[in-house]
Design a protein around this motif. Structure first.
Motif, mmCIF file in Angstrom:
data_model
loop_
_atom_site.group_PDB
_atom_site.id
_atom_site.type_symbol
_atom_site.label_atom_id
_atom_site.label_comp_id
_atom_site.label_asym_id
_atom_site.label_seq_id
_atom_site.Cartn_x
_atom_site.Cartn_y
_atom_site.Cartn_z
ATOM 1 N N UNK A 122 0.865 -1.267 0.189
ATOM 2 C CA UNK A 122 0.057 -0.005 0.083
ATOM 3 C C UNK A 122 0.881 1.292 0.145
ATOM 4 N N UNK A 123 0.636 2.171 -0.848
ATOM 5 C CA UNK A 123 1.301 3.370 -1.116
ATOM 6 C C UNK A 123 0.450 4.495 -0.689
ATOM 7 N N UNK A 124 0.532 5.450 0.233
ATOM 8 C CA UNK A 124 -0.316 6.511 0.502
ATOM 9 C C UNK A 124 0.612 7.719 -0.038
ATOM 10 N N UNK A 125 -0.191 8.533 -1.315
ATOM 11 C CA UNK A 125 0.185 9.674 -1.698
ATOM 12 C C UNK A 125 -0.241 10.816 -0.648
ATOM 13 N N UNK A 126 0.601 11.424 0.176
ATOM 14 C CA UNK A 126 0.238 12.119 1.276
ATOM 15 C C UNK A 126 0.982 13.586 1.211
ATOM 16 N N UNK A 127 0.108 14.467 0.305
ATOM 17 C CA UNK A 127 1.015 15.626 -0.134
ATOM 18 C C UNK A 127 1.075 16.517 1.249
ATOM 19 N N UNK A 128 0.172 16.284 2.044
ATOM 20 C CA UNK A 128 0.219 17.207 3.234
ATOM 21 C C UNK A 128 0.722 16.489 4.712
ATOM 22 N N UNK A 129 1.337 15.441 4.395
ATOM 23 C CA UNK A 129 1.702 14.367 5.650
ATOM 24 C C UNK A 129 0.814 14.392 6.821
ATOM 25 N N UNK A 130 -0.409 14.307 6.373
ATOM 26 C CA UNK A 130 -1.402 14.260 7.464
ATOM 27 C C UNK A 130 -1.700 12.942 7.997
ATOM 28 N N UNK A 131 -1.579 11.514 7.179
ATOM 29 C CA UNK A 131 -1.482 10.325 7.281
ATOM 30 C C UNK A 131 -3.256 10.297 8.042
ATOM 31 N N UNK A 132 -4.028 10.536 7.380
ATOM 32 C CA UNK A 132 -5.514 10.755 7.671
ATOM 33 C C UNK A 132 -5.962 9.493 8.261
ATOM 34 N N UNK A 133 -5.811 8.409 7.652
ATOM 35 C CA UNK A 133 -6.005 6.969 8.076
ATOM 36 C C UNK A 133 -5.187 6.299 9.160
ATOM 37 N N UNK A 134 -3.823 6.815 9.121
ATOM 38 C CA UNK A 134 -3.133 6.248 10.364
ATOM 39 C C UNK A 134 -2.272 5.165 9.667
#
Length: 188
Positions: A122-134
């Motif tokens: 799984x790759x999370x593309x997280x432009x804001x560095x929020x890790x919304x789902x953890x």
């Protein structure tokens, strides 16, 4: 989660049967989703298309979120960045796609949890560095912050240089699904 009972039985599927994509192509799924910020939504799509566009051995499938109905949105972005090795779909069953893909990319979709259930990178593309789902915090996802890091992470996963953390995946499954063994319905 009773719906996970099908997971152990989907192993017989091939991407040729599910998508009509040849086995020699590396299948990467991008689980799209509506976002409040249209600039971030577009940036995510551009980053994904650019990351795979110069790799003809990769086939990107954009799995459209049920609320996304405009097929031209992603087509116009792909065309603008020169990506031709992709398709998009709303109808194919998500679990069938997860069974045959090699990697799932998303920004913060709950589809990420299901990728973990399938044991898929799984790759999370997280432009804001929020890790919304953890997912990053729980060590079940690789983080990408932009197109350059996304392409790097994707290629290192596809080459086998980066591998999933089996312990973290199992811990995640234990917490959120108990077991993926095809017997959840019996336990319920």
């Amino acid at each position: 989660q009773a719906r996970t009972d099908i997971i152990p039985y989907l192993g017989q599927l091939s991407q040729e049967k599910v998508l009509d994509v040849p086995q020699e192509k590396r299948l990467v799924v991008f689980a799209s989703q509506p976002q409040r910020d249209p600039k971030l939504r577009r940036q995510a799509a551009e980053d994904v298309f650019r990351s795979v566009g110069s790799h003809p051995n990769i086939h990107l499938l954009v799995k459209l979120h049920p609320r996304e109905t405009d097929l031209s949105y992603y087509a116009s972005i792909a065309e603008a960045v020169g990506c031709t090795n992709y398709s998009q779909n709303r109808e194919i069953d998500l679990y069938s796609l997860l069974a045959v893909c090699e990697v799932l990319i998303t920004c913060f979709s709950t589809v990420g949890a299901e990728a973990v259930y399938f044991g898929k990178p799984l790759i999370i593309l997280d432009h804001l560095g929020q890790d919304v789902q953890g997912y990053i915090r729980e060590k079940v996802a690789f983080e990408a912050r932009d197109q350059v890091s996304l392409e790097s992470v994707l290629l290192s996963v596809l080459s086998g240089e980066r591998e999933i953390d089996g312990e973290a995946y199992q811990s995640f499954v234990n917490r959120y699904a108990h077991r993926i063994d095809g017997k959840a319905s019996e336990r319920v």
